[in-house]
Design a protein around this motif. Sequence first.
Motif, mmCIF file in Angstrom:
data_model
loop_
_atom_site.group_PDB
_atom_site.id
_atom_site.type_symbol
_atom_site.label_atom_id
_atom_site.label_comp_id
_atom_site.label_asym_id
_atom_site.label_seq_id
_atom_site.Cartn_x
_atom_site.Cartn_y
_atom_site.Cartn_z
ATOM 1 N N TYR A 104 0.793 -1.261 0.088
ATOM 2 C CA TYR A 104 0.069 0.004 0.029
ATOM 3 C C TYR A 104 0.798 1.246 -0.117
ATOM 4 O O TYR A 104 0.942 1.911 0.918
ATOM 5 C CB TYR A 104 -0.942 0.074 1.313
ATOM 6 C CG TYR A 104 -1.819 -1.261 1.331
ATOM 7 C CD1 TYR A 104 -2.994 -1.128 0.530
ATOM 8 C CD2 TYR A 104 -1.527 -2.299 2.206
ATOM 9 C CE1 TYR A 104 -3.995 -2.421 0.674
ATOM 10 C CE2 TYR A 104 -2.320 -3.323 2.117
ATOM 11 C CZ TYR A 104 -3.359 -3.619 1.800
ATOM 12 O OH TYR A 104 -4.375 -4.310 1.620
ATOM 13 N N SER A 105 1.678 1.272 -0.942
ATOM 14 C CA SER A 105 2.694 2.394 -1.226
ATOM 15 C C SER A 105 1.988 3.780 -1.112
ATOM 16 O O SER A 105 2.557 4.725 -0.486
ATOM 17 C CB SER A 105 3.321 2.212 -2.479
ATOM 18 O OG SER A 105 2.702 2.406 -3.520
ATOM 19 N N THR A 106 0.676 3.743 -1.898
ATOM 20 C CA THR A 106 0.112 5.364 -1.752
ATOM 21 C C THR A 106 -0.014 5.621 -0.495
ATOM 22 O O THR A 106 -0.189 6.911 -0.040
ATOM 23 C CB THR A 106 -1.042 4.927 -2.548
ATOM 24 O OG1 THR A 106 -0.725 4.624 -4.168
ATOM 25 C CG2 THR A 106 -1.746 6.558 -2.859
ATOM 26 N N VAL A 107 -0.693 4.833 0.499
ATOM 27 C CA VAL A 107 -1.100 5.216 1.820
ATOM 28 C C VAL A 107 0.043 5.842 2.650
ATOM 29 O O VAL A 107 0.032 6.743 3.269
ATOM 30 C CB VAL A 107 -1.635 3.962 2.511
ATOM 31 C CG1 VAL A 107 -2.102 4.335 3.936
ATOM 32 C CG2 VAL A 107 -2.902 3.588 1.798
ATOM 33 N N TRP A 108 1.395 5.106 2.371
ATOM 34 C CA TRP A 108 2.362 5.394 3.217
ATOM 35 C C TRP A 108 3.003 6.728 2.646
ATOM 36 O O TRP A 108 3.664 7.497 3.285
ATOM 37 C CB TRP A 108 3.433 4.523 2.820
ATOM 38 C CG TRP A 108 3.236 3.230 3.938
ATOM 39 C CD1 TRP A 108 2.432 2.070 3.828
ATOM 40 C CD2 TRP A 108 4.135 3.015 5.045
ATOM 41 N NE1 TRP A 108 2.643 1.407 5.007
ATOM 42 C CE2 TRP A 108 3.422 1.846 5.798
ATOM 43 C CE3 TRP A 108 5.124 3.776 5.600
ATOM 44 C CZ2 TRP A 108 4.102 1.329 6.853
ATOM 45 C CZ3 TRP A 108 5.642 3.169 6.805
ATOM 46 C CH2 TRP A 108 5.036 1.996 7.618
ATOM 47 N N LEU A 109 2.797 7.117 1.413
ATOM 48 C CA LEU A 109 3.335 8.370 0.569
ATOM 49 C C LEU A 109 2.432 9.410 1.367
ATOM 50 O O LEU A 109 3.193 10.428 1.315
ATOM 51 C CB LEU A 109 3.284 8.247 -0.793
ATOM 52 C CG LEU A 109 4.238 7.675 -1.618
ATOM 53 C CD1 LEU A 109 4.071 7.798 -3.183
ATOM 54 C CD2 LEU A 109 5.600 8.456 -1.341
ATOM 55 N N PHE A 110 1.341 9.385 1.629
ATOM 56 C CA PHE A 110 0.434 10.396 2.252
ATOM 57 C C PHE A 110 0.450 10.307 3.675
ATOM 58 O O PHE A 110 -0.261 11.059 4.367
ATOM 59 C CB PHE A 110 -0.851 10.314 1.776
ATOM 60 C CG PHE A 110 -1.153 10.648 0.301
ATOM 61 C CD1 PHE A 110 -1.297 12.166 -0.151
ATOM 62 C CD2 PHE A 110 -0.929 9.721 -0.736
ATOM 63 C CE1 PHE A 110 -1.510 12.325 -1.381
ATOM 64 C CE2 PHE A 110 -0.933 10.095 -2.248
ATOM 65 C CZ PHE A 110 -1.154 11.340 -2.220
ATOM 66 N N SER A 111 1.441 9.422 4.425
ATOM 67 C CA SER A 111 1.697 9.541 5.735
ATOM 68 C C SER A 111 2.764 10.446 5.955
ATOM 69 O O SER A 111 3.364 11.241 5.328
ATOM 70 C CB SER A 111 1.878 8.218 6.104
ATOM 71 O OG SER A 111 3.336 7.824 5.820
ATOM 72 N N THR A 112 3.254 10.445 7.232
ATOM 73 C CA THR A 112 4.367 11.392 7.828
ATOM 74 C C THR A 112 5.573 10.556 7.561
ATOM 75 O O THR A 112 6.741 11.200 8.173
ATOM 76 C CB THR A 112 4.036 11.727 9.259
ATOM 77 O OG1 THR A 112 3.865 10.438 10.077
ATOM 78 C CG2 THR A 112 2.872 12.531 9.393
ATOM 79 N N PHE A 113 5.729 9.431 7.122
ATOM 80 C CA PHE A 113 6.944 8.648 6.937
ATOM 81 C C PHE A 113 6.828 8.200 5.526
ATOM 82 O O PHE A 113 6.773 6.843 5.404
ATOM 83 C CB PHE A 113 6.923 7.555 8.137
ATOM 84 C CG PHE A 113 8.396 7.032 8.152
ATOM 85 C CD1 PHE A 113 9.309 7.757 9.089
ATOM 86 C CD2 PHE A 113 9.045 6.324 7.322
ATOM 87 C CE1 PHE A 113 10.633 7.261 9.108
ATOM 88 C CE2 PHE A 113 10.233 5.615 7.519
ATOM 89 C CZ PHE A 113 11.279 6.340 8.524
ATOM 90 N N PRO A 114 7.067 9.097 4.477
ATOM 91 C CA PRO A 114 6.758 8.577 3.042
ATOM 92 C C PRO A 114 8.083 7.825 2.457
ATOM 93 O O PRO A 114 7.914 7.153 1.519
ATOM 94 C CB PRO A 114 6.632 9.940 2.505
ATOM 95 C CG PRO A 114 7.363 10.972 2.993
ATOM 96 C CD PRO A 114 7.300 10.466 4.500
ATOM 97 N N TRP A 115 9.229 7.974 3.159
ATOM 98 C CA TRP A 115 10.338 7.421 2.557
ATOM 99 C C TRP A 115 10.338 6.079 2.487
ATOM 100 O O TRP A 115 11.011 5.448 1.504
ATOM 101 C CB TRP A 115 11.601 7.828 3.454
ATOM 102 C CG TRP A 115 11.701 9.530 3.481
ATOM 103 C CD1 TRP A 115 12.035 10.128 2.546
ATOM 104 C CD2 TRP A 115 11.427 10.094 4.670
ATOM 105 N NE1 TRP A 115 12.211 11.423 2.889
ATOM 106 C CE2 TRP A 115 11.727 11.496 4.444
ATOM 107 C CE3 TRP A 115 10.906 9.568 6.103
ATOM 108 C CZ2 TRP A 115 11.412 12.557 5.091
ATOM 109 C CZ3 TRP A 115 10.778 10.925 6.957
ATOM 110 C CH2 TRP A 115 10.918 12.146 6.682
ATOM 111 N N ALA A 116 9.694 5.196 3.214
ATOM 112 C CA ALA A 116 9.539 3.717 3.125
ATOM 113 C C ALA A 116 8.754 3.420 1.848
ATOM 114 O O ALA A 116 8.976 2.104 1.350
ATOM 115 C CB ALA A 116 8.733 3.116 4.157
ATOM 116 N N ALA A 117 7.923 4.020 1.133
ATOM 117 C CA ALA A 117 7.117 3.901 -0.018
ATOM 118 C C ALA A 117 7.956 4.352 -1.094
ATOM 119 O O ALA A 117 7.336 4.130 -2.228
ATOM 120 C CB ALA A 117 5.722 4.251 0.114
#
Length: 618
Positions: A559-572
């Motif tokens: 779920y890379s899109t969810v992570w990109l819009f979080s406060t830790f986007p680097w993991a995605a």
Amino acid sequence: MMLNLIDKIGDWNPQLFRELKGRLKFFNVAIAVATSLLLQLVVFLYQLREMPDDKYSLIGTYCGLRETYNQQYNKLGQQENLFAQQLNNYRQIKPADPTILTNLNTQHEEATTTFHKFQEYLSNNYCPQNEIDWQLWWRDHWEYIFLSLSVIFVFTLLVAGTYLLINDLAKEETRGTLNFIRLSPQSETSILTGKLLGVPSLIYLVILAAIPLHLWSGSSARIASSYIFSYYAILAASCIFFYSAALLFGLVSRWFSGFQPWLGSGAVLLFLFTTMVLASSYSNSLNNSTTWFRLFSPWDTTNYLFPNLFNLSKASPLKSLEFFYLPLGANIVSVVGFHLLNLGLCSYGIFQALKRCFRNPQALIISKKQSYLLVAFCQVMMWGFSLQHWNSNSTLYNQVGQNLIFLVLYNLMLVLSLIAILSPHRQDVQDWARYRHQGVSSHKSVWQDLIWAEKSPALVAIAINLTIITIPWLVWISLTSVFDTDHSPNWAGDNFDRLKVLLTIALSISLMMIYATIAQLILLLKTPKRSFWAIGTISAVTFLPPMILEFLGISSWKYSTVWLFSTFPWAAIEYSGATTIFMAFLAQLSVLALLNFQLTRQVRLAGESATKALLAGR
């Protein structure tokens, strides 16, 4: 004569006179000198336990017959192994000739018997006293004393001196005498120099009493005088750096109360022990950006000067050290000179921060202008040690790629530290906003104030610092003509390209600006302990969302899109396309705009309310 000397010291530096007068009592001096002499005696006698006696081995290091017996020992051992190998090989042959097998077995047994008899002979016979190389033994003995004292000097001066300085400041603060010192007509430089020279004076005395033995042992071990005095220069520079840092820590960490000295000296001890282990390990490497932090410790350079310090069979890694491809490790002058330059510049910077904080404990540790210089200096040092030819096939892309995680982490810690240091509190922002509202500083534009003024919000200063950090990355991207996906960092994946890297950098900058804006908004609140609330909020915003997502099973690769819009986007980043990253960047810009709109409104209201309160008071 002594009274005249003390009077002259009092005329030159009253603070140093005060420190020396309180410490250089007869009993204290006697204890310091006795401790130093006792320590020297222990070091001298400890090595004597290895002195060759009448039962010294024939193959011992200092026996003159060692080479002859070693050659015979190795020859008999090789002969036994050869017969054993021949016997094992022949046993594999089917059918084996019994006669040949018997002969081989007999030869192997004879070789084994001869070898064991020779081992027994070596165990029962000892090296004659007239065959012992006493000159070599004494040279090694003096070298052991010299190196032991060198290690003791480092730990004693840096750890004990740090403890004494921080403890002295804590006691002055508790007794209330520190405020009297602040109000004295002496300059900050005079007071701080007096502290640096006077507080650890008994430690200096312990070391000075051991210097004659240290010099004598180094000379007897045939160590060049230039190397010995280079070591002294590094030790002195290390003392200035660590002592200045200790004073700064003592001034800015008053909330630790009596735990300050233990925390400061414990941190120094841990740092010295860790870097000592790294310098003494066989996997020791200095071809990455962590080299800069290791150069704050004296071990690597000391090991370069005295190769037997850690008894390593390989040469010091400093010999292959480069800085922006310049061969620093080519000679002793460049190694020692760069080490001293690094410590000197950092000590100067810390001393400037000390002078700012000493008179006014509420002042910012560094100004905005100094923060720009600090960030630029850090980038030069970190990138300089990243760009090294660590093997014949290394390229600019690979050199930065292997240091990528270090560069990102260092800069992340640097930016978060600057947010904490530069962000002014409510009263300071109110004062600045009131002056702007009243037109007191109308001769300056608001942008000049935001860039240089200490009481103005720190958002523009943080943005400038982020720009300075970004410049080397942009240069790297422009100089790297082809991105080899076979050697790309793990986070980049097969879709690694320039656009994606640029978007990742932009995403990181916008996120840091959001953190800085949140911290500034919290510091404008009227609640107590705003600093702790700001630190807690930024930590929660940074780490809680990814922890929650992982707990719910929402992985970054799926779920890379969810992570990109979080406060830790680097993991995605690795699993996302450039378009998705750009959309996340736009979303962050929207959040940043809303937060800055709220911040501007809060600052304007603070200025108006402060002006009204001032007018009402009149």
